[in-house]
Motif scaffolding. Structure first.
Motif, short mmCIF file in Angstrom:
data_model
loop_
_atom_site.label_atom_id
_atom_site.label_comp_id
_atom_site.label_asym_id
_atom_site.label_seq_id
_atom_site.Cartn_x
_atom_site.Cartn_y
_atom_site.Cartn_z
N ASP A 69 -28.75 5.44 -6.15
CA ASP A 69 -29.71 4.86 -5.21
C ASP A 69 -30.30 5.96 -4.35
O ASP A 69 -29.76 7.06 -4.25
CB ASP A 69 -29.09 3.73 -4.37
N ALA A 120 -34.53 -7.97 -6.32
CA ALA A 120 -33.75 -7.32 -7.37
C ALA A 120 -33.85 -8.11 -8.66
O ALA A 120 -34.08 -9.32 -8.65
CB ALA A 120 -32.28 -7.19 -6.95
N THR A 176 -34.97 -8.15 0.42
CA THR A 176 -34.46 -7.60 -0.84
C THR A 176 -35.11 -8.28 -2.02
O THR A 176 -35.28 -9.51 -2.03
CB THR A 176 -32.93 -7.78 -0.93
N SER A 211 -32.34 6.43 -0.47
CA SER A 211 -32.71 5.81 0.79
C SER A 211 -33.63 6.74 1.57
O SER A 211 -33.36 7.94 1.67
CB SER A 211 -31.47 5.51 1.63
N ILE A 219 -34.80 -3.30 -4.64
CA ILE A 219 -35.44 -2.65 -3.50
C ILE A 219 -35.06 -3.43 -2.25
O ILE A 219 -35.28 -4.64 -2.18
CB ILE A 219 -36.97 -2.60 -3.66
N THR A 220 -34.48 -2.73 -1.31
CA THR A 220 -34.08 -3.33 -0.04
C THR A 220 -34.77 -2.59 1.09
O THR A 220 -34.78 -1.35 1.12
CB THR A 220 -32.56 -3.27 0.15
N HIS A 221 -35.32 -3.35 2.03
CA HIS A 221 -35.99 -2.72 3.17
C HIS A 221 -35.42 -3.28 4.47
O HIS A 221 -35.35 -4.49 4.66
CB HIS A 221 -37.50 -2.97 3.13
N THR A 238 -35.90 2.26 3.54
CA THR A 238 -36.17 1.66 2.24
C THR A 238 -35.19 2.23 1.24
O THR A 238 -35.03 3.45 1.12
CB THR A 238 -37.61 1.95 1.78
N GLN A 239 -34.52 1.35 0.51
CA GLN A 239 -33.49 1.76 -0.44
C GLN A 239 -33.81 1.21 -1.82
O GLN A 239 -34.07 0.02 -1.98
CB GLN A 239 -32.12 1.26 0.03
N VAL A 240 -33.78 2.08 -2.81
CA VAL A 240 -34.00 1.70 -4.20
C VAL A 240 -32.70 1.93 -4.96
O VAL A 240 -32.13 3.03 -4.90
CB VAL A 240 -35.14 2.51 -4.84
N SER A 241 -32.22 0.90 -5.67
CA SER A 241 -30.96 0.98 -6.41
C SER A 241 -31.21 0.75 -7.89
O SER A 241 -31.95 -0.16 -8.26
CB SER A 241 -29.96 -0.07 -5.89
#
Length: 422
Positions: A176, A231, A229, A178, A215-217, A190-193
C-alpha cells in the motif's frame, strides 16, 4: 536493543476514555511513552478478557463469523466471544526504513484458540508525506479497522457487529501507499492498497481474495475526521461446487439459480463512509457501508451511529446499529411441477437448502448502552447491554441455529470485559 518505556497512561490525557480515532500504534505509544529517540526496537501488546451472556438459547451469539462464540446455546456465560491477547514488535532501522509484526491469539473458525499473524510488513518513508508498505497489512476499510482487535482503543466493548461482522478479512498480503496533503482547511491522507488474502469461512470452506484494490481517504480538521473507502476484489470460494452443479442439472431454471448464487468466483465490491467528532469531553461517530458479493454470500448495507460522554474516568455511551439484506432471503427456487417423483424430491431438498443459506444473510438491528471505566493506567473495565433483533425471517448474526429458533424475536446480550495494553 529492545526497550520498553513505563510512562503511565495518565500522563497522556488524550489516550484516556473512548478512543475512536486512534491507531493501534498511538494506543501502544500512549501506554509506553513511545519509542525513545535512542531506541531501535519497541514492544507492546494488548488484551481483553470478556464474559458474554445471551438470552437466545437456540443459537450462539457471536461478534465475528470467523471467531464464533458460544454465548447462548453453548454456554450461559461464554468467555470466547471477545477474549484475545496480542503482541506487537516494531523496529526503526533508520529515518526511512521500519518494520512491524503483530500476532493475535484468539478464537478461530475451527473453535480453538490459536495465534495468527495479523501484521508483518516493512515500511519505507519515501518523503515526509509519502510512505510505502509491503507485507501483511491491515485493511483500512472502516474507521476502527486498524485497531479493532485492541479493544482498549475502542469506546465500546466491541465494534458494532452489524457492520464489522460483514468483513471477516481484516488484512491483506500486498502493498500500500499513503500520501498526506493539506487543502481547504483539512489534513488529508489518501491510501491505495493492492493485495489479496485467504480466509477460512467455516471449518470446511476456504475463501481466497485475489486482485484486491482499495482506495481510502481520510480528512481531518480539528476534532472532526471523515473517511471514505472504495474497494473491489475477486473472491474465490471452494467447497460448494456439488451444490450448485446439482442445480445446473435441472436445466435452464437451475442454471439461472446457479449463476445468481454460485460462490465459486465473484467480484466483491465495498463502499463505505464514516465520521468521528471527538472534541474531548464527548464523542459522536457513525459509519455506513455496502458490501456486495453478488452471490449467496450476500449483498448487504450496514451502518451505526454512536455517541458518548466522558466524566473523568467514566464514559457512558449508546449505539444503534443496523444491517439490511439488499436481496431476497427466501425464493421459490426450482419448479417441481411436472417432475418425476425422485427429481421433485431432489429439487425440494435443494430449494430447502438454498433458502436455509439465504436466511443466514443477516438483517438485524441492535440497540446498545454501555459504560467504560478507566480504573487504572492502561486498564479499562467495560459493561454493555444489547437488544438484538434479527429481521426479515433471517437468523441475523447468530450461529449454530437450532430447529427451535424463532426468527424475528428480539433477545438480550450482557457483556463485561477488562481491556488492557502493556
Amino acid at each position: 536493543m529492545l526497550r520498553k518505556n513505563t510512562i503511565a497512561l495518565s500522563h497522556v490525557p488524550r489516550c484516556r476514555g473512548a478512543l475512536p480515532t486512534m491507531t493501534l500504534a498511538c494506543v501502544l505509544a500512549c501506554a509506553h511513552g513511545g519509542a525513545q529517540a535512542q531506541s531501535r526496537w519497541t514492544f507492546g501488546g494488548f488484551g481483553t478478557l470478556a464474559a458474554v451472556h445471551s438470552t437466545e438459547r437456540q443459537a450462539n451469539y457471536t461478534a465475528s463469523p470467523t471467531s464464533p462464540g458460544q454465548a447462548g446455546l453453548g454456554k450461559a456465560w461464554a468467555f470466547d466471544v471477545d477474549s484475545r491477547i496480542g503482541a506487537q514488535v516494531g523496529v526503526q532501522f533508520d529515518k526511512r526504513w521500519s518494520a512491524v509484526v503483530q500476532v493475535v491469539h484468539e478464537k478461530t473458525v475451527d473453535n480453538s484458540f490459536r495465534p495468527t499473524l495479523n501484521w508483518a510488513n516493512v515500511k519505507f518513508q519515501v518523503t515526509p508525506d509519502l510512505s510505502i508498505r509491503a507485507g501483511r497489512i491491515a485493511l483500512p476499510l472502516f474507521l476502527a479497522a486498524d485497531y479493532r482487535k485492541a479493544s482498549y482503543a475502542l469506546p465500546w466493548l466491541r465494534t458494532p457487529v452489524e457492520l464489522y461482522g460483514l468483513m471477516p478479512i481484516s488484512n491483506s498480503d500486498g502493498v500500500d501507499a499513503s500520501y498526506r496533503w493539506n487543502a481547504a482547511g483539512f489534513k488529508h491522507e489518501t491510501q491505495v492498497s493492492i493485495g489479496g488474502a485467504a480466509v477460512q469461512m467455516n471449518p470446511e470452506v476456504r475463501g481466497d481474495t485475489k486482485n484486491l484494490i482499495g482506495i481510502t481517504h481520510n480528512a481531518t480538521a480539528g476534532a472532526l475526521t471523515v473517511r471514505a473507502t472504495v474497494a473491489r476484489s475477486m473472491l474465490e470460494v471452494h467447497g460448494a461446487e456439488e451444490f450448485f452443479d446439482a442445480f445446473r442439472a435441472f436445466g435452464p431454471p437451475g442454471q439461472a439459480l446457479a449463476d445468481r448464487y454460485d460462490i465459486a468466483k465473484r467480484n466483491v465490491r465495498v463502499f463505505g463512509a464514516g465520521f468521528n467528532y471527538d472534541p474531548g469531553n464527548w464523542f459522536m461517530m457513525g459509519e455506513i457501508a455496502r458490501i456486495d458479493t453478488r452471490s449467496l454470500l450476500g449483498d448487504q448495507t450496514a451502518g451505526y451511529l454512536s455517541g458518548g460522554y466522558r466524566f473523568d474516568t467514566f464514559a457512558p455511551y449508546a449505539t444503534y446499529a443496523r444491517v439490511d439484506a439488499n436481496m431476497a432471503t427466501e425464493v421459490d427456487g426450482l419448479p417441481t411441477a411436472g417432475l418425476p417423483p425422485q427429481a421433485a424430491a431432489m429439487a425440494g431438498m435443494l430449494n430447502t437448502e438454498l433458502n436455509y443459506r439465504l436466511r443466514r444473510i443477516a438483517a438485524q438491528d441492535t440497540v446498545s448502552v454501555g459504560m467504560r471505566w478507566d480504573f487504572a493506567p492502561n486498564y479499562a473495565f467495560k459493561m454493555q447491554v444489547d437488544r438484538v433483533r434479527p429481521r426479515a425471517g433471517t437468523e441475523g448474526t447468530l450461529v449454530k441455529v437450532q430447529p427451535g429458533y424463532r426468527p424475528g424475536r428480539a433477545f438480550g446480550v450482557v457483556s463485561a470485559s477488562v481491556d488492557f495494553v502493556f
